[in-house]
Scaffold this active site. Structure first.
Site, PDB file in Angstrom:
ATOM      1  N   THR A 221     -19.562 -15.832 -48.819  1.00 49.24           N
ATOM      2  CA  THR A 221     -19.466 -16.185 -47.401  1.00 49.24           C
ATOM      3  C   THR A 221     -19.955 -17.599 -47.174  1.00 49.24           C
ATOM      4  O   THR A 221     -20.918 -18.051 -47.818  1.00 49.24           O
ATOM      5  CB  THR A 221     -20.285 -15.212 -46.531  1.00 49.24           C
ATOM      6  N   SER A 256     -29.211 -13.996 -41.964  1.00 50.13           N
ATOM      7  CA  SER A 256     -29.356 -12.564 -41.697  1.00 50.13           C
ATOM      8  C   SER A 256     -29.633 -11.871 -43.021  1.00 50.13           C
ATOM      9  O   SER A 256     -29.463 -12.455 -44.096  1.00 50.13           O
ATOM     10  CB  SER A 256     -28.086 -11.980 -41.065  1.00 50.13           C
ATOM     11  N   TYR A 258     -27.826  -9.615 -44.242  1.00 49.47           N
ATOM     12  CA  TYR A 258     -26.525  -9.584 -44.906  1.00 49.47           C
ATOM     13  C   TYR A 258     -26.280 -10.869 -45.688  1.00 49.47           C
ATOM     14  O   TYR A 258     -25.921 -10.837 -46.873  1.00 49.47           O
ATOM     15  CB  TYR A 258     -25.414  -9.374 -43.878  1.00 49.47           C
ATOM     16  N   HIS A 259     -26.444 -12.020 -45.035  1.00 50.04           N
ATOM     17  CA  HIS A 259     -26.200 -13.286 -45.711  1.00 50.04           C
ATOM     18  C   HIS A 259     -27.161 -13.485 -46.884  1.00 50.04           C
ATOM     19  O   HIS A 259     -26.793 -14.056 -47.919  1.00 50.04           O
ATOM     20  CB  HIS A 259     -26.320 -14.446 -44.721  1.00 50.04           C
ATOM     21  N   LYS A 262     -25.836 -11.881 -49.932  1.00 47.39           N
ATOM     22  CA  LYS A 262     -24.784 -12.676 -50.568  1.00 47.39           C
ATOM     23  C   LYS A 262     -25.380 -13.799 -51.420  1.00 47.39           C
ATOM     24  O   LYS A 262     -24.854 -14.130 -52.490  1.00 47.39           O
ATOM     25  CB  LYS A 262     -23.863 -13.268 -49.496  1.00 47.39           C
TER      26      LYS A 262
END
Length: 470
Positions: A221, A256, A258-259, A262
């Site tokens: 991402t 976040s 989530y990030h 990644k």
């Protein structure tokens, strides 16, 4: 209001050796040696269990074993495993790769559908089951997509899948992909990082153990980079420091949980490329919009999902749905947040290009996968203009930003490598916006207005499982 994680829910799909479906073309469901798979959901405890049980089931056209074996041996097409192939990007990619001649297997635990049930959400578009999708594809094209239902965090399942399908390339979409979802509460933050990091680590070990020459194409991402006050390069940055020069991984500023997962994925992949000689391409994707590809438009049963809610919906898709139903466009904060964007048709094209031009053994490539940059305000203006042409009364509403991010910032990200390899972008145009708006208007009766407003706050994330406004 949808209460989350308050009751026990289990779905058990019984193992079977042979099942016939009533359809124009019959299929045989075969079960691998690994019979029962367990997917752990957020908030699981000994008192409240949230699990999905499913068999590992490659779906194939009914035919004699001898005929299938002969076909398999004569095939010279590359075998591509699409992990997360039931999702938004994964389904479109699986169909596209199958359509252009690859042998494709979809690997998915179907948990994305369960998230909708937990949160009280639904796709704007009606989407049929993965089994019906694959049967329809076979009926229309004569092409078989194999299906393995299970959790890649379960290494035994993943091992059996690798040994059964023998992929030459793995396209990895199989991660919890929503920043807001990861910021609801502790259990979902933990789930996101466990699911994403451990799942990717298992894929790396499976490649090492069973398919050393397999090329990993991993969906990253652009959010890994954050919004630095310098140009964003493609994965690496050459720096001069105290008279010395080196090329290093570009600094990461995730925004976040989530990030952050990644970022950890990227570090694990880079390390295993160096240590084990794995070949990998990290596609740092921007925000995807659109719903239709050449393949998903072939039949309503192949239709892709389109999320418009505040948890899984992306900016342009959400704005088009909001305009279609007469809801003001929800601009977070000052609206200067700028990101890279791309059409779903370019997502599948980028994956095709990466597979056709694989990384070398030991190489960890990073491609920034987007085609244009827009601020939130610019997107709102474009949707407003397109909506007015269609007779829609489009208003804009500024809402408090639920995220912790810069609302006005410098943003200039490089994205040349995929273009150099042959990407032909579908740039955002009036006609494309008209098409997306008309698509949203077509399904506007399915819109639940309670899902539109943001209901997850970065600053108010808590320990205990929450009830969130969907």
């Amino acid at each position: 209001m949808a209460h989350l994680l308050s009751t026990s829910c289990s779905l058990r799909i019984p193992s079977c050796r042979k099942t016939f479906f009533q359809s124009p073309n019959a299929f045989t469901v075969k079960t691998s040696k690994s019979l029962v798979r367990r997917v752990v959901l957020p908030g699981e405890s000994s008192q409240r269990s949230h699990t999905v049980y499913a068999t590992s089931t490659p779906i194939k056209q009914e035919a004699s074993a001898q005929k299938h074996s002969a076909l398999h041996q004569s095939s010279k097409q590359k075998r591509v495993m699409v992990i997360g192939g039931d999702g938004y990007c994964g389904w479109a990619t699986a169909l596209h790769l199958s359509n252009i001649g690859y042998e494709v297997a979809v690997v998915d635990n179907l948990i994305r559908r369960l998230f909708d049930n937990q949160l009280g959400l639904d796709s704007l578009t009606p989407i049929t089951s993965i089994h019906n999708r694959i049967r329809c594809w076979k009926s229309l094209t004569g092409k078989t997509i194999e299906l393995y239902i299970g959790d890649i965090c379960d290494f035994e399942f993943l091992s059996e899948t690798f040994k059964s399908f023998e992929p030459e390339a793995v396209v990895h979409f199989g991660e919890q992909r929503s920043a807001p979802y990861s910021m609801i509460d502790r259990s979902r933050a933990v789930f996101t990082q466990h699911n994403n990091v451990i799942g990717t680590l298992n894929v790396l070990f499976a490649i090492k153990e069973y398919r050393e020459q397999c090329h990993l194409v991993k969906l990253g991402t652009m959010g890994e980079y954050g919004t630095p006050n310098i140009d964003i390069e493609e994965g690496y940055l050459t720096i001069n420091h105290n008279g010395r020069t080196d090329t290093l991984p570009y600094p990461k500023q995730a925004s976040s949980f989530y990030h952050l997962s990644k970022v950890h994925d990227s570090n694990n992949i880079a390390f295993t490329c160096k240590a084990w000689g794995i070949r990998a391409t990290d596609l740092n994707q921007g925000v995807v919009y659109g719903v239709t590809t050449e393949e998903t438009a072939m039949h309503e049963a192949l239709c892709n999902r389109l999320d418009y809610d505040g948890v899984f919906g992306t900016a342009l898709n959400r704005f088009c749905v909001q305009a279609a139903v007469g809801h003001p466009l929800t601009v977070y904060g000052k609206g200067g947040q700028t990101r890279g964007y791309l059409d779903i048709r370019d997502t599948v094209q980028c994956v095709e290009i990466a597979i056709a031009n694989p990384a070398q053994p030991g190489e960890f490539r990073v491609f920034n996968q987007f085609t244009e940059q827009f601020s939130v305000n610019e997107l709102a203006a474009l949707v407003t203009k397109a909506g007015e042409k269609l007779g829609l009364d489009v208003k804009t509403l500024t809402v408090p930003n639920p995220r912790v991010e810069a609302e006005e910032h410098y943003y200039n990200a490089k994205h040349t490598k995929l273009i150099e390899l042959g990407l032909k972008p579908h740039l955002l145009s009036d006609s494309l916006l008209d098409s997306l708006l008309n698509f949203a208007i077509m399904y506007k009766d399915r819109v639940d207005s309670k899902q539109i407003m943001p209901g997850v706050s970065w600053r108010k994330i808590g320990v205990h499982p929450k009830t969130v406004m969907a």
